[in-house]
Design an enzyme around this catalytic site. Sequence first.
Site, PDB file in Angstrom:
ATOM      1  N   LYS A  88      28.404  39.730  86.047  1.00  0.00           N
ATOM      2  CA  LYS A  88      29.154  39.207  86.454  1.00  0.00           C
ATOM      3  C   LYS A  88      30.489  39.910  87.407  1.00  0.00           C
ATOM      4  CE  LYS A  88      31.498  38.874  82.007  1.00  0.00           C
ATOM      5  NZ  LYS A  88      31.946  38.077  81.506  1.00  0.00           N
ATOM      6  N   TYR A 132      58.849  50.942 101.613  1.00  0.00           N
ATOM      7  CA  TYR A 132      58.819  49.504 101.095  1.00  0.00           C
ATOM      8  C   TYR A 132      60.498  49.784 100.095  1.00  0.00           C
ATOM      9  CZ  TYR A 132      55.846  46.641 104.385  1.00  0.00           C
ATOM     10  OH  TYR A 132      55.436  46.226 105.586  1.00  0.00           O
TER      11      TYR A 132
HETATM   12  C1  LIG Z   1      30.004  36.208  77.271  1.00  0.00           C
HETATM   13  C2  LIG Z   1      29.838  37.691  77.501  1.00  0.00           C
HETATM   14  N1  LIG Z   1      28.893  38.598  76.972  1.00  0.00           N
HETATM   15  C3  LIG Z   1      28.295  40.176  77.187  1.00  0.00           C
HETATM   16  C4  LIG Z   1      30.187  40.391  77.646  1.00  0.00           C
HETATM   17  C5  LIG Z   1      29.682  42.070  78.207  1.00  0.00           C
HETATM   18  O1  LIG Z   1      30.499  42.777  77.227  1.00  0.00           O
HETATM   19  P1  LIG Z   1      31.390  44.009  77.699  1.00  0.00           P
HETATM   20  O2  LIG Z   1      31.175  44.205  79.362  1.00  0.00           O
HETATM   21  O3  LIG Z   1      32.564  44.502  76.267  1.00  0.00           O
HETATM   22  O4  LIG Z   1      29.814  44.810  77.167  1.00  0.00           O
HETATM   23  C6  LIG Z   1      30.661  39.798  78.631  1.00  0.00           C
HETATM   24  C7  LIG Z   1      31.571  40.554  78.593  1.00  0.00           C
HETATM   25  O5  LIG Z   1      33.016  39.907  78.961  1.00  0.00           O
HETATM   26  C8  LIG Z   1      30.746  38.653  78.091  1.00  0.00           C
HETATM   27  O6  LIG Z   1      31.835  37.550  78.664  1.00  0.00           O
END
Ligand SMILES: Cc1ncc(COP(=O)(O)O)c(C=O)c1O
Length: 378
Positions: A36, A272
């Site tokens: 993501k 600025y």
């Molecule tokens: C539901 C979920 N699982 C896994 C992860 C991965 O977490 P990390 O980046 O701390 O390993 C996230 C990250 O935000 C998450 O929201």
Amino acid sequence: MNELTWVEVSKGAIRNNIRCFREIIGKGKILCPCVKANAYGHGLVETAEVFLDSGADWLAVNAIYEARSLRKNGVDAPIYVLGYVPLDSLEEALRLDCRLVVYNKETVEKLGVIAEKLGKIAKVHLKAETGNNRQGLAEENLLELAKFIKTFKNIEIEGLSTHFANIEDMTDHSYAEVQLAKFVSAINLLEENGINIPIKHCANSAAILLFPETHFQMVRPGIAAYGMWPSNETYLSYARKHENGVGLIPALTWKTKIAQIKKIPQGEFVGYGCTYKTTHDTTLAILPVGYYDGYDRGLKDAYVLIHGKRAYVRGRICMNIIMVDVTDIPEAKIEDDVTLLGKDGDENISAELFAKWAGTINYEATTRINDRIPRIYV
Ligand SMILES: Cc1ncc(COP(=O)(O)O)c(C=O)c1O
């Protein structure tokens, strides 16, 4: 490189990090790195491909647009969608063969209808609320939703998940232990009621590194798959338990190049708001990068690396430009490479240091690098 600014991603580092995770979790468990947020800033599609080539099994995205982009680019591995899928996007989600997290009856009802229409089986994962109080359902509601899902012949409960709220922020992990106990209790409740859950999963990076008992059938590493530690606290907790390190390697370097060199006298204002006045005759390098690109306007005491040396940012960070002091780097010239984040010679601007300058965390430092900036895989 004819771009103003670009990100270099080391495939070797990503491969190494996936190997580390495989060693930690062992064979037979699903390794599902999170891609993501543009793969934590590393570039969605190419990073996903490197993950899969290196032995990852599934990919986790936040939203359907990410799944769409992966499928469009030929990724056929299982995709697990972590975030909310609007009711109007459920059909596309099924067509893309996504695994969905469900915690609403409305979603289940619509999914059942669409799955039947498409002649598909929708694979869903329940989400247990164990103490994070974002997505998910407490035990009683979880069981009720699971029983409701069982009434749909085109929906299969494939998994049960939860997410830790306080596993990387402290070296005291008692809250995470309580969450794990609640997760196990939810599993037991479902199983006692005849609801079999093939894939239970709750482990993010910190959990994978620190607590093997959280691995179950699948793990979801994010930050550490990119070679960064979730926090100092996780690093310390790991070091207390293990003699040897994990061997994670950060994969991302962010670069730009010098657009102009100029000499200005002592006592001149820079940028600025006239917030900085030169204390000596100064040579400035003007760099074509700014807060629009993700070089946060709030950075304090920041420097960049030019020819392996530090050049401090002077004056306010602008939308598309920053000014840095190269008085002590006389060899600096127009179009020389500049490292904004990453290593140059013996110097290193880690994502953690960058985040400290911005008053944030490494996660935000890399994910905020504008998606428009090219990612180059080296
Ligand atoms: C539901 C979920 N699982 C896994 C992860 C991965 O977490 P990390 O980046 O701390 O390993 C996230 C990250 O935000 C998450 O929201």
